[in-house]
Scaffold this motif. Structure first.
Motif, PDB file in Angstrom:
ATOM      1  N   GLN A   1       9.053 -12.706  -1.793  1.00  0.00           N
ATOM      2  CA  GLN A   1      10.460 -13.120  -1.824  1.00  0.00           C
ATOM      3  C   GLN A   1      11.202 -12.412  -2.945  1.00  0.00           C
ATOM      4  OE1 GLN A   1      11.181 -14.651   0.821  1.00  0.00           O
ATOM      5  NE2 GLN A   1      13.278 -15.021   0.310  1.00  0.00           N
ATOM      6  N   PHE A   2      10.560 -12.262  -4.121  1.00  0.00           N
ATOM      7  CA  PHE A   2      11.188 -11.574  -5.250  1.00  0.00           C
ATOM      8  C   PHE A   2      11.476 -10.118  -4.904  1.00  0.00           C
ATOM      9  CE2 PHE A   2      10.697  -8.879  -9.013  1.00  0.00           C
ATOM     10  CZ  PHE A   2      11.754  -9.361  -9.785  1.00  0.00           C
ATOM     11  N   VAL A   3      10.503  -9.455  -4.284  1.00  0.00           N
ATOM     12  CA  VAL A   3      10.685  -8.052  -3.924  1.00  0.00           C
ATOM     13  C   VAL A   3      11.803  -7.911  -2.899  1.00  0.00           C
ATOM     14  CG1 VAL A   3       9.577  -6.081  -2.785  1.00  0.00           C
ATOM     15  CG2 VAL A   3       8.341  -7.379  -4.510  1.00  0.00           C
ATOM     16  N   LYS A   4      11.854  -8.820  -1.936  1.00  0.00           N
ATOM     17  CA  LYS A   4      12.909  -8.752  -0.924  1.00  0.00           C
ATOM     18  C   LYS A   4      14.292  -8.908  -1.549  1.00  0.00           C
ATOM     19  CE  LYS A   4      10.403 -10.284   3.165  1.00  0.00           C
ATOM     20  NZ  LYS A   4      10.242 -11.349   4.153  1.00  0.00           N
ATOM     21  N   THR A   5      14.449  -9.852  -2.470  1.00  0.00           N
ATOM     22  CA  THR A   5      15.764 -10.038  -3.098  1.00  0.00           C
ATOM     23  C   THR A   5      16.094  -8.873  -4.010  1.00  0.00           C
ATOM     24  OG1 THR A   5      14.803 -11.363  -4.876  1.00  0.00           O
ATOM     25  CG2 THR A   5      15.703 -12.548  -3.002  1.00  0.00           C
ATOM     26  N   PHE A   6      15.084  -8.303  -4.670  1.00  0.00           N
ATOM     27  CA  PHE A   6      15.324  -7.184  -5.581  1.00  0.00           C
ATOM     28  C   PHE A   6      15.764  -5.949  -4.820  1.00  0.00           C
ATOM     29  CE2 PHE A   6      13.767  -3.510  -8.040  1.00  0.00           C
ATOM     30  CZ  PHE A   6      14.524  -3.696  -9.184  1.00  0.00           C
TER      31      PHE A   6
END
Length: 79
Positions: free
Chosen positions: A50-55
């Motif tokens: 999820q963090f990578v997707k938002t980043f």
């Protein structure tokens, strides 16, 4: 007829209440609901994804870096 529904994560407390109900001649049923438990490692993996997707969807302060670089290099003479 009336019903009373009790929910608790502590199974011992529910058994005590069941024993009390039986002493009071109250019919009761003990139903255990199973919940799906997700492992902590899976939670960590999902959080990282999820963090990578938002980043990757965030834009930098000056906009699209690739477009900016192409424009700057077009303006520069090659000699």
């Amino acid at each position: 007829m009336s019903q009373l529904i009790l929910e608790s994560k502590n199974e011992h407390n529910l058994k005590l209440i069941q024993e009390l109900a039986e002493k009071l001649n109250i019919h009761c049923r003990f139903i255990v609901q199973k919940t799906r438990v997700v492992s902590e490692k899976q939670d960590e993996t999902n959080n990282a994804i999820q963090f990578v997707k938002t980043f990757t969807h965030e834009k930098t302060s000056f906009g699209n870096a690739l477009a900016w670089q192409k424009n700057k290099r077009q303006e520069r003479p090659l000699d």
